[in-house]
Design an enzyme around this catalytic site. Sequence first.
Site, PDB file in Angstrom:
ATOM      1  N   GLU A   1       0.813  -1.217   0.000  1.00  0.00           N
ATOM      2  CA  GLU A   1       0.000   0.000   0.000  1.00  0.00           C
ATOM      3  C   GLU A   1       0.846   1.267   0.000  1.00  0.00           C
ATOM      4  O   GLU A   1       0.488   2.245  -0.652  1.00  0.00           O
ATOM      5  CB  GLU A   1      -0.934   0.010   1.222  1.00  0.00           C
ATOM      6  CG  GLU A   1      -2.076  -0.992   1.147  1.00  0.00           C
ATOM      7  CD  GLU A   1      -1.626  -2.418   1.438  1.00  0.00           C
ATOM      8  OE1 GLU A   1      -0.491  -2.585   1.927  1.00  0.00           O
ATOM      9  OE2 GLU A   1      -2.414  -3.345   1.172  1.00  0.00           O
TER      10      GLU A   1
ATOM     11  N   HIS B   1     -11.850  -5.894   8.106  1.00  0.00           N
ATOM     12  CA  HIS B   1     -12.586  -5.733   6.854  1.00  0.00           C
ATOM     13  C   HIS B   1     -13.814  -4.866   7.079  1.00  0.00           C
ATOM     14  O   HIS B   1     -14.770  -4.926   6.331  1.00  0.00           O
ATOM     15  CB  HIS B   1     -12.994  -7.101   6.280  1.00  0.00           C
ATOM     16  CG  HIS B   1     -11.824  -7.964   5.924  1.00  0.00           C
ATOM     17  ND1 HIS B   1     -11.164  -8.725   6.848  1.00  0.00           N
ATOM     18  CD2 HIS B   1     -11.179  -8.161   4.743  1.00  0.00           C
ATOM     19  CE1 HIS B   1     -10.156  -9.363   6.266  1.00  0.00           C
ATOM     20  NE2 HIS B   1     -10.142  -9.039   4.988  1.00  0.00           N
TER      21      HIS B   1
END
Lengths: 322, 364
Positions: free
Chosen positions: A56, A126
């Site tokens: 990322e 999540h």
Amino acid sequence: MNLFQAVTSALDNSLAKDPTAVIFGEDVAFGGVFRCTVGLRDKYGKDRVFNTPLCEQGIVGFGIGIAVTGATAIAEIQFADYIFPAFDQIVNEAAKYRYRSGDLFNCGSLTIRSPWGCVGHGGLYHSQCPEAFFAHCPGIKVVIPRSPFQAKGLLLSCIEDKNPCIFFEPKILYRAAVEQVPVEPYTIPLSQAEVIQEGSDITLVAWGTQVHVIREVALMAREKLGVSCEIIDLRTIIPWDVDTVCKSVIKTGRLLISHEAPLTGGFASEISSTVQEECFLNLEAPISRVCGYDTPFPHIFEPFYIPDKWKCYDALRKMINY
Amino acid sequence: MDRQGQIINPSEDPHLPQEKVLKFYRSMTLLNTMDRILYESQRQGRISFYMTNYGEEGTHVGSAAALDSTDLVFGQYREAGVLMYRDYPLELFMAQCYGNMSDPGKGRQMPVHYGCKERHFVTISSPLATQIPQAVGAAYAAKRANANRIVICYFGEGAASEGDAHAGFNFAATLECPIIFFCRNNGYAISTPTYEQYRGDGIAARGPGYGIMSIRVDGNDVFAVYNATKEARRRAVAENQPFLIEAMTYRIGHHSTSDDSSAYRSVDEVNYWDKQDHPISRLRHYLVSHGWWDEDQEKTWRKQSRKMVMEAFAQAERKLKPNPNLLFSDVYQEMPAQLRKQQESLAQHLQTYGEHYPLDHFDK
């Protein structure tokens, strides 16, 4: 279209109009884990829609670099829960690029998209809503849509906006939310909250999925309590539309803010603090925040964790009776 | 070149014309002169902070000379010689260090955080290695634009330990970007010697692990640096792939004005490099042995360059700082309403309490 299709449509419009625009991130080439980029690689080519390595900080750093040359960079972070390795690139670099260079350089043509929010079973990693971490960072914009129509217009605005933007997409709405969405491009202004329902007794503010929760609460309030709610979708977290919210609270005298993210330091605290400064004498009751608890996002306990309509309704009832 | 400026292997002599080599020499020495004066100016409290480039001038100038002038440069903070070679005026180096109203950076950052759009030198930022994946993205965009342009990304051996370095290398290789990664291995990251920074074979050895062709060069040999960079550039454009150059050099100065390196290394060690293996000395030997430079020219140039620097310095010192309103602009392209309110509140505050602020030094 549903929400992920609305996103695809926005991306399609962008790549069609802007030959410099590229989309990249983990797994975007085959269509993405939430199918937001389906068909785009075939249509626009592998140099414009491509996978990056799993990193990322690399994705965002790379995106900044593309934007520095003036090309349009649309980066995907697979889950907002994984944006943190890129925090330095976002906060220390992207947000500060224009300011620190005296406007010699900027990365305004960078947009970062990321799935966001609870999904029923996501657990700690999540389900997160990290907008509050970024709200504290002058130089970026943070935008969260509540529906497919909003998503396409807001995403297109983010992509066109001359500042680096983070666009959080409520993943629980990807398939569940369906509405009419124009195929042609259109934009919805950033930093403009929307009063989606006018009312007189209390102002309810939320963003993303939670807007639908407070809409239900407004119905409950009218039926059970005869209370008229004004509902505001904030849409842009920073820079946020202080005027619309304050104007509403001056009218109603009561404010309830609700978000999934944990209570302490959540964005409701910023709204609450500003509103009490600007509207102190108009307030009939303390400002109420109905938020997630100060815990990581639990898996099995999700139904107890989330600020559902019953918790919002109860807080509303207490405010009305204050 | 060896340490006496003699070409070791004639087939590797770049045979650069006299004018170009003199430009190398003047850039390196002018940088050195500017460094001395600005370092002193910090000691005297005239600027807040400074970082010198002593000993690394060869890495800057050798590489800069091998690039096209439009190649985009991402640096770390110890690459002022690249800007010097690209003819960045002394006035603007000083303006940034003083944060005066001529600073194109609008006084926003600490000294030595230079940036220049016209010379394709991206503004420096303090966080280390963040520029590495950014440079890769810029190279990718340059490739797509078919601009016959590459990107060069400078960083130290310490910054190479950051995750961003790993990210950048991997992305450059997998996404086939025309980029030169240029590592200045100068022996120290502040006080941390290379033995505590890595245990492998330096930075060059990491390149092949990513699929990046890599070379290690003598960073104090300006021609070696030039040759390596020239070839890397040629191939990066032709083949759209990254190259890694690790230039071995030595940081003769302290890390910055906030550092006293005698706390962690011996004066003997520093003197060794200064006297025995300095890029400027080595190039001067080369120039002299070719009859392109002599004692008189050296004396004249030293006087002239010092005068240029002192003049720019005096001027920079006299200038006002930018208007405090510039504290608020460029956060976004447009100023948000809430920020404008904050700007107005400062203006109002200064109306009442202005005497407690150094307004006389700032532009009205």
